[in-house]
Design a protein around this motif. Sequence first.
Motif, short mmCIF file in Angstrom:
data_model
loop_
_atom_site.label_atom_id
_atom_site.label_comp_id
_atom_site.label_asym_id
_atom_site.label_seq_id
_atom_site.Cartn_x
_atom_site.Cartn_y
_atom_site.Cartn_z
N LYS A 1 0.83 -1.21 0.00
CA LYS A 1 0.00 0.00 0.00
C LYS A 1 0.85 1.25 0.00
O LYS A 1 0.58 2.21 -0.73
N ARG A 2 1.92 1.24 0.83
CA ARG A 2 2.78 2.42 0.93
C ARG A 2 3.44 2.75 -0.39
O ARG A 2 3.54 3.92 -0.79
N GLN A 3 3.91 1.71 -1.11
CA GLN A 3 4.59 1.93 -2.38
C GLN A 3 3.63 2.06 -3.55
O GLN A 3 4.06 2.26 -4.69
N LYS A 4 2.34 1.90 -3.29
CA LYS A 4 1.31 1.97 -4.34
C LYS A 4 1.63 1.01 -5.48
O LYS A 4 1.52 1.35 -6.67
N ALA A 5 2.03 -0.21 -5.09
CA ALA A 5 2.43 -1.22 -6.08
C ALA A 5 1.22 -1.84 -6.77
O ALA A 5 1.35 -2.42 -7.85
N ASN A 6 0.06 -1.74 -6.15
CA ASN A 6 -1.18 -2.25 -6.73
C ASN A 6 -1.17 -3.75 -6.99
O ASN A 6 -1.83 -4.23 -7.91
N ILE A 7 -0.40 -4.49 -6.19
CA ILE A 7 -0.45 -5.94 -6.27
C ILE A 7 -1.72 -6.40 -5.56
O ILE A 7 -1.94 -6.08 -4.40
N LYS A 8 -2.58 -7.13 -6.26
CA LYS A 8 -3.79 -7.65 -5.65
C LYS A 8 -3.42 -8.73 -4.63
O LYS A 8 -2.44 -9.45 -4.81
N THR A 9 -4.22 -8.86 -3.57
CA THR A 9 -3.93 -9.84 -2.53
C THR A 9 -5.11 -10.78 -2.34
O THR A 9 -6.28 -10.38 -2.46
N HIS A 10 -4.79 -12.03 -2.04
CA HIS A 10 -5.81 -13.08 -1.99
C HIS A 10 -5.38 -14.13 -0.98
O HIS A 10 -4.19 -14.45 -0.87
N ILE A 11 -6.32 -14.68 -0.24
CA ILE A 11 -6.05 -15.77 0.70
C ILE A 11 -6.81 -17.02 0.25
O ILE A 11 -8.00 -16.95 -0.08
N ILE A 12 -6.11 -18.14 0.22
CA ILE A 12 -6.74 -19.45 0.04
C ILE A 12 -6.74 -20.13 1.40
O ILE A 12 -5.69 -20.30 2.02
N SER A 13 -7.91 -20.50 1.89
CA SER A 13 -8.03 -21.06 3.23
C SER A 13 -8.70 -22.42 3.18
O SER A 13 -9.87 -22.55 2.80
N VAL A 14 -7.94 -23.45 3.56
CA VAL A 14 -8.47 -24.81 3.63
C VAL A 14 -9.10 -25.00 5.01
O VAL A 14 -8.45 -24.78 6.03
N ILE A 15 -10.34 -25.44 5.00
CA ILE A 15 -11.13 -25.60 6.23
C ILE A 15 -11.48 -27.07 6.41
O ILE A 15 -11.78 -27.77 5.45
N ASP A 16 -11.43 -27.56 7.65
CA ASP A 16 -11.82 -28.94 7.91
C ASP A 16 -13.17 -29.25 7.30
O ASP A 16 -14.10 -28.42 7.34
N SER A 17 -13.30 -30.46 6.76
CA SER A 17 -14.51 -30.81 6.01
C SER A 17 -15.77 -30.83 6.86
O SER A 17 -16.88 -30.77 6.32
N ASN A 18 -15.63 -30.89 8.19
CA ASN A 18 -16.82 -30.87 9.05
C ASN A 18 -17.30 -29.46 9.37
O ASN A 18 -18.29 -29.27 10.08
N ASN A 19 -16.60 -28.46 8.87
CA ASN A 19 -17.00 -27.06 9.06
C ASN A 19 -17.53 -26.48 7.75
O ASN A 19 -17.03 -26.80 6.67
N PRO A 20 -18.53 -25.60 7.83
CA PRO A 20 -19.06 -24.98 6.61
C PRO A 20 -18.08 -23.96 6.04
O PRO A 20 -17.25 -23.40 6.77
N LEU A 21 -18.19 -23.71 4.76
CA LEU A 21 -17.33 -22.74 4.10
C LEU A 21 -17.90 -21.34 4.30
O LEU A 21 -18.27 -20.64 3.35
N LYS A 22 -17.97 -20.95 5.57
CA LYS A 22 -18.45 -19.64 5.98
C LYS A 22 -17.53 -19.13 7.09
O LYS A 22 -16.74 -19.89 7.65
N THR A 23 -17.67 -17.86 7.44
CA THR A 23 -16.78 -17.28 8.46
C THR A 23 -17.45 -17.09 9.82
O THR A 23 -16.77 -16.73 10.77
N ASP A 24 -18.75 -17.36 9.92
CA ASP A 24 -19.43 -17.01 11.17
C ASP A 24 -19.00 -17.86 12.37
O ASP A 24 -19.21 -17.47 13.52
N TRP A 25 -18.39 -19.01 12.15
CA TRP A 25 -17.93 -19.86 13.25
C TRP A 25 -16.44 -19.64 13.56
O TRP A 25 -15.92 -20.17 14.54
N MET A 26 -15.74 -18.86 12.75
CA MET A 26 -14.28 -18.74 12.84
C MET A 26 -13.85 -17.80 13.97
O MET A 26 -14.61 -16.96 14.44
N ASP A 27 -12.58 -17.96 14.36
CA ASP A 27 -11.96 -17.08 15.34
C ASP A 27 -11.94 -15.64 14.82
O ASP A 27 -11.72 -15.39 13.64
N LYS A 28 -12.15 -14.69 15.73
CA LYS A 28 -12.25 -13.29 15.36
C LYS A 28 -10.98 -12.79 14.67
O LYS A 28 -11.04 -12.06 13.67
N GLN A 29 -9.79 -13.17 15.17
CA GLN A 29 -8.55 -12.71 14.57
C GLN A 29 -8.35 -13.31 13.19
O GLN A 29 -7.84 -12.65 12.28
#
Length: 341
Positions: free
Chosen positions: A203-231
Amino acid sequence: MLIATRDFFVRKLKKGTFLWKTLEFLQGMLFVKNYLFYYQWNIFKNSTTTREINIEFVSYCNLRCSFCSLDHEKPKVRMTPNILENLMNNLVNDHRFRKVEVIHLHSGGETLLHPQIGELLTVIKKYKDLANYKNQKFATVNLLTNATPLTEQKALEIIESGAVDVMRFSMDGGSPERFESMRIRAKWDVFYKNMVFFLNENKRQKANIKTHIISVIDSNNPLKTDWMDKQFVEVLNLVDTYELRHPHSWAGEVDIEGNSSNSMSKPHKIGCGLLMHQLVILPNGDVNVCCTDLNSRGVVGNIQQQSLFDVYNSPTRKKWLELFYQRKKHEIDLCKNCETF
Protein backbone atom coordinates in the motif's frame (compact mmCIF):
# COMPACT_ATOMS: atom_id res chain seq x y z
CA MET A 1 -10.82 -14.32 -17.54
CA LEU A 2 -12.55 -17.46 -18.86
CA ILE A 3 -10.94 -19.63 -16.18
CA ALA A 4 -11.78 -17.18 -13.39
CA THR A 5 -15.41 -16.92 -14.52
CA ARG A 6 -15.76 -20.69 -14.77
CA ASP A 7 -14.26 -21.28 -11.32
CA PHE A 8 -16.48 -18.60 -9.77
CA PHE A 9 -19.68 -20.27 -10.94
CA VAL A 10 -18.42 -23.76 -10.11
CA ARG A 11 -17.78 -22.74 -6.48
CA LYS A 12 -21.17 -21.06 -6.14
CA LEU A 13 -23.28 -23.96 -7.40
CA LYS A 14 -24.55 -26.81 -5.25
CA LYS A 15 -23.80 -30.30 -6.52
CA GLY A 16 -26.77 -32.05 -8.11
CA THR A 17 -28.80 -28.95 -8.94
CA PHE A 18 -30.05 -28.29 -12.46
CA LEU A 19 -27.50 -25.52 -13.01
CA TRP A 20 -24.70 -27.75 -11.69
CA LYS A 21 -25.68 -30.53 -14.08
CA THR A 22 -25.93 -28.03 -16.94
CA LEU A 23 -22.41 -26.76 -16.27
CA GLU A 24 -21.19 -30.34 -15.99
CA PHE A 25 -22.65 -31.12 -19.42
CA LEU A 26 -21.34 -27.96 -21.06
CA GLN A 27 -17.81 -28.46 -19.70
CA GLY A 28 -17.87 -32.03 -20.94
CA MET A 29 -18.90 -30.87 -24.39
CA LEU A 30 -16.18 -28.21 -24.34
CA PHE A 31 -13.59 -30.90 -23.64
CA VAL A 32 -14.93 -33.01 -26.53
CA LYS A 33 -14.84 -30.03 -28.90
CA ASN A 34 -11.32 -29.08 -27.88
CA TYR A 35 -10.06 -32.64 -28.10
CA LEU A 36 -11.50 -33.20 -31.57
CA PHE A 37 -10.49 -29.82 -33.00
CA TYR A 38 -7.01 -29.47 -31.51
CA TYR A 39 -5.81 -33.06 -31.35
CA GLN A 40 -7.75 -35.63 -33.36
CA TRP A 41 -8.62 -33.49 -36.36
CA ASN A 42 -5.65 -31.13 -35.91
CA ILE A 43 -7.66 -28.13 -37.09
CA PHE A 44 -5.92 -25.49 -34.96
CA LYS A 45 -2.27 -26.12 -35.74
CA ASN A 46 -1.24 -22.59 -34.76
CA SER A 47 -2.76 -22.55 -31.29
CA THR A 48 -2.91 -24.57 -28.08
CA THR A 49 -5.46 -25.31 -25.39
CA THR A 50 -3.03 -24.23 -22.65
CA ARG A 51 -4.46 -21.46 -20.48
CA GLU A 52 -2.48 -21.87 -17.24
CA ILE A 53 1.22 -22.38 -16.52
CA ASN A 54 2.43 -23.39 -13.08
CA ILE A 55 6.12 -22.80 -12.32
CA GLU A 56 7.74 -24.56 -9.38
CA PHE A 57 10.85 -22.65 -8.28
CA VAL A 58 11.89 -25.25 -5.67
CA SER A 59 10.80 -28.85 -5.11
CA TYR A 60 10.71 -28.70 -1.31
CA CYS A 61 8.76 -26.99 1.46
CA ASN A 62 9.54 -25.83 4.99
CA LEU A 63 6.14 -26.95 6.33
CA ARG A 64 4.58 -30.40 6.79
CA CYS A 65 0.90 -29.66 6.29
CA SER A 66 -1.32 -32.51 7.45
CA PHE A 67 -3.43 -32.53 4.26
CA CYS A 68 -0.58 -32.24 1.70
CA SER A 69 0.74 -35.10 -0.47
CA LEU A 70 4.24 -33.69 -1.12
CA ASP A 71 6.97 -36.32 -0.65
CA HIS A 72 9.57 -34.63 1.54
CA GLU A 73 12.14 -37.36 0.82
CA LYS A 74 12.43 -36.58 -2.88
CA PRO A 75 15.54 -34.70 -4.15
CA LYS A 76 15.68 -30.99 -3.40
CA VAL A 77 15.94 -29.11 -6.70
CA ARG A 78 15.98 -25.38 -7.48
CA MET A 79 15.10 -23.83 -10.82
CA THR A 80 17.96 -21.93 -12.46
CA PRO A 81 17.44 -18.54 -14.13
CA ASN A 82 18.46 -20.19 -17.44
CA ILE A 83 15.62 -22.71 -17.26
CA LEU A 84 13.13 -19.96 -16.44
CA GLU A 85 14.52 -17.85 -19.28
CA ASN A 86 14.00 -20.76 -21.66
CA LEU A 87 10.40 -21.16 -20.53
CA MET A 88 9.55 -17.46 -20.75
CA ASN A 89 11.11 -17.25 -24.18
CA ASN A 90 8.80 -20.06 -25.33
CA LEU A 91 5.73 -18.38 -23.84
CA VAL A 92 6.35 -14.90 -25.25
CA ASN A 93 7.91 -15.69 -28.61
CA ASP A 94 5.86 -18.75 -29.63
CA HIS A 95 2.52 -17.34 -30.78
CA ARG A 96 0.82 -20.68 -30.09
CA PHE A 97 0.90 -19.85 -26.36
CA ARG A 98 -0.62 -16.38 -26.68
CA LYS A 99 -3.83 -17.56 -24.98
CA VAL A 100 -2.14 -18.40 -21.69
CA GLU A 101 -4.14 -16.42 -19.12
CA VAL A 102 -2.36 -17.13 -15.84
CA ILE A 103 1.14 -17.96 -14.64
CA HIS A 104 1.14 -19.45 -11.14
CA LEU A 105 4.47 -19.23 -9.32
CA HIS A 106 3.71 -22.30 -7.26
CA SER A 107 3.36 -26.06 -7.31
CA GLY A 108 4.40 -28.39 -4.50
CA GLY A 109 7.42 -26.52 -3.16
CA GLU A 110 7.40 -23.21 -1.27
CA THR A 111 8.30 -20.55 -3.82
CA LEU A 112 10.04 -18.14 -1.44
CA LEU A 113 12.61 -20.72 -0.31
CA HIS A 114 14.53 -20.08 -3.53
CA PRO A 115 17.64 -18.05 -2.63
CA GLN A 116 17.55 -16.26 -6.02
CA ILE A 117 13.89 -15.24 -5.91
CA GLY A 118 14.75 -11.67 -6.91
CA GLU A 119 16.74 -12.82 -9.94
CA LEU A 120 13.94 -15.14 -11.08
CA LEU A 121 11.37 -12.36 -10.80
CA THR A 122 13.68 -10.12 -12.86
CA VAL A 123 13.54 -12.71 -15.67
CA ILE A 124 9.74 -12.67 -15.59
CA LYS A 125 9.65 -8.86 -15.61
CA LYS A 126 11.99 -8.82 -18.60
CA TYR A 127 9.54 -10.89 -20.66
CA LYS A 128 6.56 -9.02 -19.30
CA ASP A 129 8.12 -5.82 -20.65
CA LEU A 130 8.98 -7.54 -23.94
CA ALA A 131 5.37 -8.63 -24.39
CA ASN A 132 4.17 -5.09 -23.71
CA TYR A 133 6.70 -3.74 -26.23
CA LYS A 134 5.31 -6.18 -28.83
CA ASN A 135 1.72 -5.18 -27.92
CA GLN A 136 1.05 -8.70 -26.67
CA LYS A 137 -1.10 -9.49 -23.69
CA PHE A 138 0.99 -11.02 -20.90
CA ALA A 139 -0.51 -13.56 -18.51
CA THR A 140 -1.49 -12.53 -14.98
CA VAL A 141 1.30 -13.60 -12.61
CA ASN A 142 0.16 -15.11 -9.28
CA LEU A 143 2.63 -15.91 -6.51
CA LEU A 144 1.35 -18.30 -3.81
CA THR A 145 3.22 -18.61 -0.52
CA ASN A 146 2.71 -19.94 2.99
CA ALA A 147 4.27 -16.59 4.08
CA THR A 148 6.54 -18.05 6.76
CA PRO A 149 9.69 -17.30 4.68
CA LEU A 150 8.32 -13.91 3.58
CA THR A 151 11.01 -11.78 5.19
CA GLU A 152 10.99 -8.01 4.83
CA GLN A 153 13.75 -8.28 2.21
CA LYS A 154 11.79 -10.79 0.13
CA ALA A 155 8.63 -8.73 0.47
CA LEU A 156 10.47 -5.72 -0.93
CA GLU A 157 12.01 -7.78 -3.74
CA ILE A 158 8.54 -8.97 -4.80
CA ILE A 159 6.94 -5.54 -4.60
CA GLU A 160 9.79 -3.74 -6.39
CA SER A 161 10.23 -6.39 -9.11
CA GLY A 162 7.09 -5.39 -10.98
CA ALA A 163 6.69 -9.04 -11.95
CA VAL A 164 3.84 -10.13 -9.67
CA ASP A 165 0.22 -9.11 -10.23
CA VAL A 166 -1.46 -11.12 -7.46
CA MET A 167 0.02 -12.19 -4.12
CA ARG A 168 -1.75 -15.22 -2.70
CA PHE A 169 -1.37 -16.53 0.86
CA SER A 170 -2.20 -19.96 2.27
CA MET A 171 -3.96 -19.49 5.60
CA ASP A 172 -5.85 -22.53 6.81
CA GLY A 173 -7.87 -23.73 9.77
CA GLY A 174 -10.28 -21.02 10.88
CA SER A 175 -8.33 -20.08 14.01
CA PRO A 176 -4.67 -19.46 14.94
CA GLU A 177 -4.63 -22.71 16.93
CA ARG A 178 -6.03 -24.84 14.10
CA PHE A 179 -3.76 -23.00 11.66
CA GLU A 180 -0.69 -24.25 13.55
CA SER A 181 -1.98 -27.80 13.94
CA MET A 182 -2.84 -28.11 10.23
CA ARG A 183 0.24 -26.28 8.93
CA ILE A 184 2.85 -28.14 10.96
CA ARG A 185 5.99 -26.04 11.68
CA ALA A 186 4.14 -22.80 10.90
CA LYS A 187 3.72 -20.18 13.63
CA TRP A 188 0.71 -17.90 13.49
CA ASP A 189 2.58 -14.88 14.87
CA VAL A 190 5.29 -15.17 12.20
CA PHE A 191 2.72 -15.60 9.43
CA TYR A 192 0.70 -12.62 10.69
CA LYS A 193 3.73 -10.33 11.01
CA ASN A 194 5.11 -11.20 7.56
CA MET A 195 1.79 -10.83 5.83
CA VAL A 196 0.90 -7.50 7.46
CA PHE A 197 4.32 -6.08 6.53
CA PHE A 198 3.76 -7.07 2.91
CA LEU A 199 0.26 -5.57 2.85
CA ASN A 200 1.41 -2.32 4.41
CA GLU A 201 4.44 -1.98 2.13
CA ASN A 202 2.37 -2.82 -0.93
CA LYS A 203 0.00 0.00 0.00
CA ARG A 204 2.78 2.42 0.93
CA GLN A 205 4.59 1.93 -2.38
CA LYS A 206 1.31 1.97 -4.34
CA ALA A 207 2.43 -1.22 -6.08
CA ASN A 208 -1.18 -2.25 -6.73
CA ILE A 209 -0.45 -5.94 -6.27
CA LYS A 210 -3.79 -7.65 -5.65
CA THR A 211 -3.93 -9.84 -2.53
CA HIS A 212 -5.81 -13.08 -1.99
CA ILE A 213 -6.05 -15.77 0.70
CA ILE A 214 -6.74 -19.45 0.04
CA SER A 215 -8.03 -21.06 3.23
CA VAL A 216 -8.47 -24.81 3.63
CA ILE A 217 -11.13 -25.60 6.23
CA ASP A 218 -11.82 -28.94 7.91
CA SER A 219 -14.51 -30.81 6.01
CA ASN A 220 -16.82 -30.87 9.05
CA ASN A 221 -17.00 -27.06 9.06
CA PRO A 222 -19.06 -24.98 6.61
CA LEU A 223 -17.33 -22.74 4.10
CA LYS A 224 -18.45 -19.64 5.98
CA THR A 225 -16.78 -17.28 8.46
CA ASP A 226 -19.43 -17.01 11.17
CA TRP A 227 -17.93 -19.86 13.25
CA MET A 228 -14.28 -18.74 12.84
CA ASP A 229 -11.96 -17.08 15.34
CA LYS A 230 -12.25 -13.29 15.36
CA GLN A 231 -8.55 -12.71 14.57
CA PHE A 232 -8.66 -15.21 11.71
CA VAL A 233 -11.61 -13.38 10.14
CA GLU A 234 -9.84 -10.08 10.69
CA VAL A 235 -6.92 -11.31 8.55
CA LEU A 236 -9.27 -12.57 5.84
CA ASN A 237 -10.70 -9.08 5.62
CA LEU A 238 -7.26 -7.49 5.19
CA VAL A 239 -6.89 -8.82 1.64
CA ASP A 240 -8.78 -7.97 -1.54
CA THR A 241 -10.37 -11.40 -1.89
CA TYR A 242 -10.36 -14.79 -0.22
CA GLU A 243 -11.53 -18.33 -0.99
CA LEU A 244 -12.59 -21.00 1.51
CA ARG A 245 -12.05 -24.63 0.50
CA HIS A 246 -12.40 -28.10 1.93
CA PRO A 247 -9.34 -30.37 1.53
CA HIS A 248 -8.93 -32.41 -1.65
CA SER A 249 -7.26 -35.74 -2.26
CA TRP A 250 -4.29 -34.64 -4.44
CA ALA A 251 -5.10 -36.98 -7.36
CA GLY A 252 -6.03 -39.76 -4.94
CA GLU A 253 -2.80 -39.63 -2.91
CA VAL A 254 -4.44 -38.41 0.32
CA ASP A 255 -7.53 -39.84 2.02
CA ILE A 256 -10.10 -37.17 2.87
CA GLU A 257 -12.86 -37.81 5.38
CA GLY A 258 -16.16 -36.05 4.82
CA ASN A 259 -16.83 -33.53 2.09
CA SER A 260 -13.99 -32.92 -0.33
CA SER A 261 -13.50 -29.82 -2.46
CA ASN A 262 -13.31 -32.24 -5.40
CA SER A 263 -16.77 -33.74 -5.26
CA MET A 264 -18.52 -30.63 -3.96
CA SER A 265 -17.36 -28.10 -6.52
CA LYS A 266 -15.80 -29.70 -9.58
CA PRO A 267 -18.60 -30.84 -11.92
CA HIS A 268 -16.85 -32.87 -14.61
CA LYS A 269 -17.53 -36.26 -16.12
CA ILE A 270 -16.00 -36.09 -19.58
CA GLY A 271 -12.40 -35.03 -19.81
CA CYS A 272 -10.06 -33.19 -17.46
CA GLY A 273 -9.67 -29.42 -17.47
CA LEU A 274 -6.22 -29.64 -15.88
CA LEU A 275 -4.89 -32.03 -18.52
CA MET A 276 -6.45 -29.96 -21.28
CA HIS A 277 -5.60 -26.45 -20.14
CA GLN A 278 -2.56 -26.60 -17.84
CA LEU A 279 1.17 -27.33 -17.84
CA VAL A 280 3.41 -27.44 -14.76
CA ILE A 281 7.11 -26.60 -15.14
CA LEU A 282 9.26 -28.28 -12.49
CA PRO A 283 12.62 -26.94 -11.22
CA ASN A 284 14.72 -29.20 -13.47
CA GLY A 285 12.73 -28.29 -16.59
CA ASP A 286 10.45 -31.33 -16.53
CA VAL A 287 6.90 -30.61 -17.61
CA ASN A 288 4.02 -32.16 -15.69
CA VAL A 289 0.37 -32.11 -16.76
CA CYS A 290 -1.33 -31.68 -13.39
CA CYS A 291 -0.99 -29.26 -10.47
CA THR A 292 -2.48 -31.80 -8.04
CA ASP A 293 0.36 -34.23 -8.81
CA LEU A 294 3.00 -32.92 -6.40
CA ASN A 295 5.32 -35.89 -6.85
CA SER A 296 5.93 -35.80 -10.61
CA ARG A 297 4.04 -38.86 -11.80
CA GLY A 298 2.66 -37.00 -14.81
CA VAL A 299 5.88 -35.77 -16.48
CA VAL A 300 5.59 -35.76 -20.29
CA GLY A 301 8.79 -33.97 -21.37
CA ASN A 302 11.51 -31.47 -20.50
CA ILE A 303 11.94 -27.95 -21.87
CA GLN A 304 15.72 -28.30 -21.76
CA GLN A 305 15.46 -31.02 -24.41
CA GLN A 306 12.34 -29.99 -26.35
CA SER A 307 10.37 -26.87 -27.15
CA LEU A 308 7.35 -26.25 -24.94
CA PHE A 309 5.09 -26.88 -27.93
CA ASP A 310 6.68 -30.28 -28.56
CA VAL A 311 6.09 -31.18 -24.92
CA TYR A 312 2.49 -30.00 -25.23
CA ASN A 313 2.11 -32.32 -28.23
CA SER A 314 3.91 -35.25 -26.59
CA PRO A 315 2.53 -38.71 -27.45
CA THR A 316 1.93 -39.49 -23.76
CA ARG A 317 -0.15 -36.37 -23.12
CA LYS A 318 -2.17 -36.89 -26.32
CA LYS A 319 -2.79 -40.53 -25.39
CA TRP A 320 -4.10 -39.51 -21.96
CA LEU A 321 -6.43 -36.98 -23.57
CA GLU A 322 -7.71 -39.71 -25.88
CA LEU A 323 -8.37 -42.02 -22.93
CA PHE A 324 -10.35 -39.29 -21.17
CA TYR A 325 -12.34 -38.72 -24.36
CA GLN A 326 -13.09 -42.45 -24.40
CA ARG A 327 -14.05 -42.38 -20.68
CA LYS A 328 -11.11 -44.64 -19.81
CA LYS A 329 -9.55 -42.55 -17.06
CA HIS A 330 -9.02 -45.73 -15.07
CA GLU A 331 -6.29 -46.76 -17.54
CA ILE A 332 -4.09 -43.78 -16.54
CA ASP A 333 -2.13 -44.48 -13.35
CA LEU A 334 -1.87 -40.78 -12.54
CA CYS A 335 -5.60 -40.18 -12.89
CA LYS A 336 -7.40 -43.41 -11.97
CA ASN A 337 -7.92 -42.52 -8.29
CA CYS A 338 -8.43 -38.79 -8.79
CA GLU A 339 -11.79 -37.28 -7.86
CA THR A 340 -11.00 -33.80 -9.10
CA PHE A 341 -12.36 -34.53 -12.59
